[in-house]
Write a protein that holds these residues in place. Sequence first.
Motif, PDB file in Angstrom:
ATOM      1  N   TYR A  51      52.574  47.830  75.959  1.00  0.00           N
ATOM      2  CA  TYR A  51      51.745  46.882  76.696  1.00  0.00           C
ATOM      3  C   TYR A  51      52.146  46.903  78.160  1.00  0.00           C
ATOM      4  O   TYR A  51      53.312  47.048  78.493  1.00  0.00           O
ATOM      5  CB  TYR A  51      51.936  45.456  76.172  1.00  0.00           C
ATOM      6  N   PHE A  52      51.158  46.695  79.021  1.00  0.00           N
ATOM      7  CA  PHE A  52      51.470  46.606  80.442  1.00  0.00           C
ATOM      8  C   PHE A  52      50.453  45.719  81.144  1.00  0.00           C
ATOM      9  O   PHE A  52      49.331  45.513  80.674  1.00  0.00           O
ATOM     10  CB  PHE A  52      51.532  47.982  81.102  1.00  0.00           C
ATOM     11  N   ALA A  53      50.896  45.180  82.244  1.00  0.00           N
ATOM     12  CA  ALA A  53      50.085  44.395  83.162  1.00  0.00           C
ATOM     13  C   ALA A  53      50.471  44.878  84.555  1.00  0.00           C
ATOM     14  O   ALA A  53      51.354  45.739  84.685  1.00  0.00           O
ATOM     15  CB  ALA A  53      50.376  42.914  82.975  1.00  0.00           C
ATOM     16  N   PRO A  54      49.864  44.363  85.603  1.00  0.00           N
ATOM     17  CA  PRO A  54      50.186  44.872  86.941  1.00  0.00           C
ATOM     18  C   PRO A  54      51.677  44.907  87.278  1.00  0.00           C
ATOM     19  O   PRO A  54      52.146  45.878  87.863  1.00  0.00           O
ATOM     20  CB  PRO A  54      49.416  43.926  87.868  1.00  0.00           C
ATOM     21  N   ASP A  55      52.416  43.886  86.903  1.00  0.00           N
ATOM     22  CA  ASP A  55      53.843  43.841  87.247  1.00  0.00           C
ATOM     23  C   ASP A  55      54.757  43.741  86.037  1.00  0.00           C
ATOM     24  O   ASP A  55      55.909  43.322  86.169  1.00  0.00           O
ATOM     25  CB  ASP A  55      54.106  42.655  88.188  1.00  0.00           C
ATOM     26  N   GLN A  56      54.255  44.126  84.862  1.00  0.00           N
ATOM     27  CA  GLN A  56      55.051  44.011  83.637  1.00  0.00           C
ATOM     28  C   GLN A  56      54.810  45.214  82.743  1.00  0.00           C
ATOM     29  O   GLN A  56      53.673  45.674  82.624  1.00  0.00           O
ATOM     30  CB  GLN A  56      54.652  42.759  82.854  1.00  0.00           C
ATOM     31  N   VAL A  57      55.871  45.672  82.114  1.00  0.00           N
ATOM     32  CA  VAL A  57      55.763  46.776  81.161  1.00  0.00           C
ATOM     33  C   VAL A  57      56.614  46.432  79.951  1.00  0.00           C
ATOM     34  O   VAL A  57      57.773  46.029  80.083  1.00  0.00           O
ATOM     35  CB  VAL A  57      56.246  48.114  81.788  1.00  0.00           C
ATOM     36  N   PHE A  58      56.034  46.599  78.770  1.00  0.00           N
ATOM     37  CA  PHE A  58      56.763  46.404  77.520  1.00  0.00           C
ATOM     38  C   PHE A  58      56.703  47.702  76.731  1.00  0.00           C
ATOM     39  O   PHE A  58      55.633  48.257  76.511  1.00  0.00           O
ATOM     40  CB  PHE A  58      56.178  45.232  76.731  1.00  0.00           C
ATOM     41  N   ARG A  59      57.863  48.156  76.329  1.00  0.00           N
ATOM     42  CA  ARG A  59      58.011  49.458  75.669  1.00  0.00           C
ATOM     43  C   ARG A  59      58.186  49.295  74.157  1.00  0.00           C
ATOM     44  O   ARG A  59      58.296  48.178  73.659  1.00  0.00           O
ATOM     45  CB  ARG A  59      59.189  50.196  76.283  1.00  0.00           C
ATOM     46  N   VAL A  60      58.232  50.394  73.456  1.00  0.00           N
ATOM     47  CA  VAL A  60      58.392  50.393  72.009  1.00  0.00           C
ATOM     48  C   VAL A  60      59.566  49.509  71.592  1.00  0.00           C
ATOM     49  O   VAL A  60      59.471  48.746  70.629  1.00  0.00           O
ATOM     50  CB  VAL A  60      58.571  51.846  71.488  1.00  0.00           C
ATOM     51  N   SER A  61      60.654  49.566  72.319  1.00  0.00           N
ATOM     52  CA  SER A  61      61.845  48.769  71.973  1.00  0.00           C
ATOM     53  C   SER A  61      61.622  47.268  72.157  1.00  0.00           C
ATOM     54  O   SER A  61      62.419  46.468  71.660  1.00  0.00           O
ATOM     55  CB  SER A  61      63.038  49.221  72.812  1.00  0.00           C
ATOM     56  N   ASP A  62      60.553  46.871  72.813  1.00  0.00           N
ATOM     57  CA  ASP A  62      60.245  45.458  73.033  1.00  0.00           C
ATOM     58  C   ASP A  62      59.315  44.876  71.968  1.00  0.00           C
ATOM     59  O   ASP A  62      58.974  43.696  72.031  1.00  0.00           O
ATOM     60  CB  ASP A  62      59.561  45.272  74.402  1.00  0.00           C
ATOM     61  N   ILE A  63      58.904  45.690  71.012  1.00  0.00           N
ATOM     62  CA  ILE A  63      57.897  45.292  70.029  1.00  0.00           C
ATOM     63  C   ILE A  63      58.558  45.053  68.666  1.00  0.00           C
ATOM     64  O   ILE A  63      59.415  45.819  68.234  1.00  0.00           O
ATOM     65  CB  ILE A  63      56.804  46.381  69.900  1.00  0.00           C
ATOM     66  N   ARG A  64      58.144  43.985  67.996  1.00  0.00           N
ATOM     67  CA  ARG A  64      58.691  43.612  66.680  1.00  0.00           C
ATOM     68  C   ARG A  64      58.324  44.606  65.579  1.00  0.00           C
ATOM     69  O   ARG A  64      59.040  44.730  64.599  1.00  0.00           O
ATOM     70  CB  ARG A  64      58.170  42.244  66.245  1.00  0.00           C
ATOM     71  N   GLU A  65      57.195  45.247  65.704  1.00  0.00           N
ATOM     72  CA  GLU A  65      56.681  46.165  64.684  1.00  0.00           C
ATOM     73  C   GLU A  65      56.776  47.605  65.162  1.00  0.00           C
ATOM     74  O   GLU A  65      56.742  47.868  66.365  1.00  0.00           O
ATOM     75  CB  GLU A  65      55.198  45.871  64.407  1.00  0.00           C
ATOM     76  N   ARG A  66      56.826  48.508  64.227  1.00  0.00           N
ATOM     77  CA  ARG A  66      56.653  49.921  64.571  1.00  0.00           C
ATOM     78  C   ARG A  66      55.194  50.099  64.974  1.00  0.00           C
ATOM     79  O   ARG A  66      54.303  49.514  64.365  1.00  0.00           O
ATOM     80  CB  ARG A  66      57.000  50.786  63.370  1.00  0.00           C
ATOM     81  N   VAL A  67      54.946  50.888  65.988  1.00  0.00           N
ATOM     82  CA  VAL A  67      53.596  51.057  66.513  1.00  0.00           C
ATOM     83  C   VAL A  67      53.031  52.371  65.975  1.00  0.00           C
ATOM     84  O   VAL A  67      53.542  53.452  66.289  1.00  0.00           O
ATOM     85  CB  VAL A  67      53.595  51.035  68.058  1.00  0.00           C
ATOM     86  N   PHE A  68      51.975  52.278  65.178  1.00  0.00           N
ATOM     87  CA  PHE A  68      51.383  53.434  64.514  1.00  0.00           C
ATOM     88  C   PHE A  68      51.172  54.602  65.472  1.00  0.00           C
ATOM     89  O   PHE A  68      51.552  55.737  65.180  1.00  0.00           O
ATOM     90  CB  PHE A  68      50.046  53.033  63.867  1.00  0.00           C
TER      91      PHE A  68
END
Length: 139
Positions: A51-68
């Motif tokens: 996930y990302f927004a203009p000033d934010q980035v969330f990576r695989v390690s930031d997610i509770r679930e495995r991302v298909f």
Amino acid sequence: MATIVCPACHEPARRIALRTVKALLTGAALRRLVPKDEFHFCASPDCDVVYFAPDQVFRVSDIRERVFQKDTASEAPVCYCFDWTRESLVAALHRGARPDEDIQEHVRLRRCACDLRNPQGACCLGNVRAVLADARQRS
């Protein structure tokens, strides 16, 4: 309207509801969230940004679930609502079952919660059908 692209891989991304982002971030990542921004989902398998927004980035390690889209393991989830993995979908197909029809019936009965459970924030049936088509092609 301009296409939004991932800041890491520059692939097109789709808008995602804030409630999905909040539901799937780890506690530590949620503490960093600035909820005023519009978020997007990066589906590129070669990129660790989810996930990302203009000033934010969330990576695989930031997610509770495995991302298909970002996890090619056989035990990775494909259908988050009804607990189908790549492995269980292929096994069901080899038994002659139609897991896609089973999932579709649950969706028809409004039992799914893809907007909250699936990191892509949308129905998994396209992913399920792609896994099944790939399995049929390999058989």
